[in-house]
Scaffold this motif. Structure first.
Motif, PDB file in Angstrom:
ATOM      1  N   ALA A   1      15.130  38.062 -81.224  1.00  0.00           N
ATOM      2  CA  ALA A   1      16.280  37.527 -81.816  1.00  0.00           C
ATOM      3  C   ALA A   1      17.287  37.677 -80.993  1.00  0.00           C
TER       4      ALA A   1
ATOM      5  N   ALA B   1      21.705  37.853 -80.836  1.00  0.00           N
ATOM      6  CA  ALA B   1      22.751  38.610 -81.754  1.00  0.00           C
ATOM      7  C   ALA B   1      24.042  37.709 -81.502  1.00  0.00           C
TER       8      ALA B   1
ATOM      9  N   THR C   1      18.124  39.891 -77.865  1.00  0.00           N
ATOM     10  CA  THR C   1      18.155  41.231 -78.265  1.00  0.00           C
ATOM     11  C   THR C   1      16.421  41.588 -78.242  1.00  0.00           C
TER      12      THR C   1
ATOM     13  N   HIS D   1      28.951  40.612 -87.173  1.00  0.00           N
ATOM     14  CA  HIS D   1      27.932  40.454 -86.143  1.00  0.00           C
ATOM     15  C   HIS D   1      26.561  39.989 -86.886  1.00  0.00           C
ATOM     16  N   ARG D   2      25.836  39.152 -86.371  1.00  0.00           N
ATOM     17  CA  ARG D   2      24.722  38.619 -87.096  1.00  0.00           C
ATOM     18  C   ARG D   2      23.422  38.650 -85.958  1.00  0.00           C
ATOM     19  N   ARG D   3      22.183  38.611 -86.728  1.00  0.00           N
ATOM     20  CA  ARG D   3      21.048  38.575 -85.834  1.00  0.00           C
ATOM     21  C   ARG D   3      20.205  37.295 -86.328  1.00  0.00           C
TER      22      ARG D   3
END
Length: 102
Positions: free
Chosen positions: A58, A60, A54, A72-74
């Motif tokens: 970061a 994703a 991203t 969904h995580r970052r």
């Protein structure tokens, strides 16, 4: 994951390492990866685990159950690769994807 053998669990700290596993599909061009994806059929469902870079550096991490986004995580590439591998292991073992996180 080794299906219960005495071997240690798979440890993966980068998308480059995921690319070396035949079950993972990593796409990209010019030396940069764009997506890493693994499909798991478990519990009568199609699970897709995907990673993508991203803006801002970061990564994703997404999990789909059939066509629905479940989570969904970052974060950091190494940490999210480890989470992705853990989710795969949970699903293949017949557990909830987040079994170790509860």
């Amino acid at each position: 994951m080794d299906g219960g053998n005495s071997r240690a669990p798979l440890v993966v700290a980068s998308v480059a390492e995921l690319a070396g596993l035949p079950e993972w599909s990593v796409s990209g061009s010019r030396g940069w990866w764009a997506t890493a994806e693994r499909i798991v059929h478990a519990g009568g469902r199609r699970w897709t685990i995907g990673l993508t870079p991203t803006a801002g550096g970061a990564i994703a991490l997404m999990l789909w159950r059939d066509d629905e986004v479940v989570v969904h995580r970052r974060g950091d590439e190494a940490a999210l690769c480890a989470v992705a591998v853990r989710w795969v292991g949970n699903l293949l073992a017949g557990h909830s994807w987040d079994a170790a996180e509860r």
